[in-house]
Scaffold this motif. Structure first.
Motif, PDB file in Angstrom:
ATOM      1  N   GLU A 116      32.108 -23.294  20.132  1.00  0.00           N
ATOM      2  CA  GLU A 116      31.320 -22.705  21.217  1.00  0.00           C
ATOM      3  C   GLU A 116      32.120 -21.621  21.943  1.00  0.00           C
ATOM      4  OE1 GLU A 116      28.124 -25.908  22.701  1.00  0.00           O
ATOM      5  OE2 GLU A 116      30.184 -26.446  23.216  1.00  0.00           O
TER       6      GLU A 116
ATOM      7  N   GLU B 100      28.903 -28.554  11.514  1.00  0.00           N
ATOM      8  CA  GLU B 100      30.247 -28.178  11.062  1.00  0.00           C
ATOM      9  C   GLU B 100      31.300 -29.098  11.680  1.00  0.00           C
ATOM     10  OE1 GLU B 100      33.111 -24.193  10.846  1.00  0.00           O
ATOM     11  OE2 GLU B 100      31.022 -24.014  11.504  1.00  0.00           O
TER      12      GLU B 100
ATOM     13  N   LEU C 119      26.495 -23.101  23.054  1.00  0.00           N
ATOM     14  CA  LEU C 119      25.550 -22.625  22.053  1.00  0.00           C
ATOM     15  C   LEU C 119      24.215 -23.347  22.225  1.00  0.00           C
ATOM     16  CD1 LEU C 119      27.883 -22.605  18.914  1.00  0.00           C
ATOM     17  CD2 LEU C 119      27.157 -20.625  20.257  1.00  0.00           C
TER      18      LEU C 119
ATOM     19  N   GLN D 195      32.154 -18.530  19.559  1.00  0.00           N
ATOM     20  CA  GLN D 195      30.889 -17.862  19.300  1.00  0.00           C
ATOM     21  C   GLN D 195      30.148 -17.442  20.571  1.00  0.00           C
ATOM     22  OE1 GLN D 195      28.488 -20.054  16.406  1.00  0.00           O
ATOM     23  NE2 GLN D 195      30.347 -20.849  15.443  1.00  0.00           N
TER      24      GLN D 195
ATOM     25  N   SER E 203      19.439 -23.204  16.990  1.00  0.00           N
ATOM     26  CA  SER E 203      19.939 -23.347  15.625  1.00  0.00           C
ATOM     27  C   SER E 203      21.443 -23.132  15.541  1.00  0.00           C
ATOM     28  CB  SER E 203      19.218 -22.356  14.703  1.00  0.00           C
ATOM     29  OG  SER E 203      19.448 -21.020  15.117  1.00  0.00           O
ATOM     30  N   ARG E 204      21.982 -22.271  16.399  1.00  0.00           N
ATOM     31  CA  ARG E 204      23.428 -22.045  16.378  1.00  0.00           C
ATOM     32  C   ARG E 204      24.175 -23.299  16.804  1.00  0.00           C
ATOM     33  NH1 ARG E 204      25.048 -17.127  19.823  1.00  0.00           N
ATOM     34  NH2 ARG E 204      27.004 -17.292  18.630  1.00  0.00           N
ATOM     35  N   ARG E 205      23.641 -24.014  17.782  1.00  0.00           N
ATOM     36  CA  ARG E 205      24.296 -25.248  18.214  1.00  0.00           C
ATOM     37  C   ARG E 205      24.180 -26.329  17.143  1.00  0.00           C
ATOM     38  NH1 ARG E 205      26.732 -27.792  22.163  1.00  0.00           N
ATOM     39  NH2 ARG E 205      26.288 -29.969  22.630  1.00  0.00           N
ATOM     40  N   ARG E 206      23.016 -26.413  16.507  1.00  0.00           N
ATOM     41  CA  ARG E 206      22.846 -27.411  15.447  1.00  0.00           C
ATOM     42  C   ARG E 206      23.814 -27.141  14.300  1.00  0.00           C
ATOM     43  NH1 ARG E 206      17.436 -26.679  17.021  1.00  0.00           N
ATOM     44  NH2 ARG E 206      17.046 -25.182  15.340  1.00  0.00           N
ATOM     45  N   ALA E 207      23.987 -25.869  13.954  1.00  0.00           N
ATOM     46  CA  ALA E 207      24.925 -25.519  12.881  1.00  0.00           C
ATOM     47  C   ALA E 207      26.356 -25.860  13.277  1.00  0.00           C
ATOM     48  CB  ALA E 207      24.793 -24.035  12.549  1.00  0.00           C
ATOM     49  N   ALA E 208      26.714 -25.598  14.549  1.00  0.00           N
ATOM     50  CA  ALA E 208      28.071 -25.896  15.008  1.00  0.00           C
ATOM     51  C   ALA E 208      28.315 -27.402  15.023  1.00  0.00           C
ATOM     52  CB  ALA E 208      28.281 -25.308  16.409  1.00  0.00           C
TER      53      ALA E 208
END
Length: 256
Positions: free
Chosen positions: A100, A121, A110, A103, A113-118
């Motif tokens: 976070e 990961e 985040l 990015q 979708s960006r938070r879900r991807a992070a």
């Protein structure tokens, strides 16, 4: 072949006290460099210079042949002996926080979708360090070995090229320490890391390292001991005779 990291005539001085002098090192990509030496020989100072926490008094560092800025960056991760984790965050949120910050540097948060991807990961990284069943625990609920696994996940989540370890296993019990040795060796190979580790444990240095450096003073003046700094007095390349995860101090030989 150009070294991944090159230290050229590095000096570290505090006023009239010289801590490091004339440090010249070329570190190849994929190596595991163990740094040993007596207390006060500047081992941690050297690590701070490489990390970017400290600016050398003289000299320069190159990464891939280009000057390395004297500031902390995502190309270098670090794990200290004391667990550098946030006590108010869960294991998962401790790990995702680094993504976070990278990015979304202004708000360190985040969304969508960006938070879900992070988060996905971060979960993969925690699985890699053996914490997949501890995502919602807090540091106070964890053992020392688990907290150090979390600190390693924090360091690796941004995929650094160089991982710096400052006495990372010194506070752990022998059994847990052996488990951590196996873990860091596997991560070093799986993530194609270049590792630089400071340790006081000679067996640890030779078991894990592909190269062992000794920092110490070449010159001493009993009337002014502060005027001479440490440098690399020994540089021993090593060859392991078996895969690193099973390596022991008995399975290592010096290169000819």
């Amino acid at each position: 072949m150009t070294a991944l990291l090159s230290l050229q005539n590095i000096w570290v001085e505090y006023g009239d006290k010289v801590v490091l002098e004339r440090v010249n090192l070329d570190i190849e990509a994929g190596s595991f460099v163990s740094i040993i030496g007596p207390s006060g020989a500047g081992k941690s100072s050297l690590l701070r210079v490489i990390l970017g926490q400290e600016i050398p008094t003289r000299g320069q560092m190159l990464l891939d042949g280009l000057p390395l800025k004297p500031e902390c960056g995502p190309d270098r991760g670090v794990v200290f002996q004391r667990y550098s984790v946030f006590p108010h965050l869960s294991v998962l949120h401790n790990t995702v926080f680094g993504l976070e910050c990278a990015q979304a540097p202004l708000i360190a948060r985040l969304f969508g979708s960006r938070r879900r991807a992070a988060l996905a990961e971060a979960e993969d990284m925690l699985d890699a360090v053996g914490l997949s069943d501890s995502l919602h625990l807090y540091p106070a609920q964890m053992s020392g070995g688990m907290q150090q696994r979390l600190a390693i996940a924090q360091a690796l989540i941004k995929r650094p090229r160089i991982l710096l370890l400052d006495e990372p296993f010194g506070a752990l019990d022998p059994g847990i320490r052996a488990d951590m040795h196996a873990l860091i060796t596997r991560l070093w190979r799986d993530y194609s890391l270049t590792v630089i580790m400071v340790t006081h444990d000679l067996r640890e240095a030779f078991s894990l390292g592909t190269r062992v450096l000794t920092l110490d003073k070449r010159r001493r003046d009993p009337h002014a001991p502060h005027r001479f700094g440490a440098t690399a007095v020994y540089d021993l390349p090593l060859t392991k005779r078996m895969p690193a995860p099973e390596a022991t101090a008995d399975s290592i030989t010096l290169d000819a």
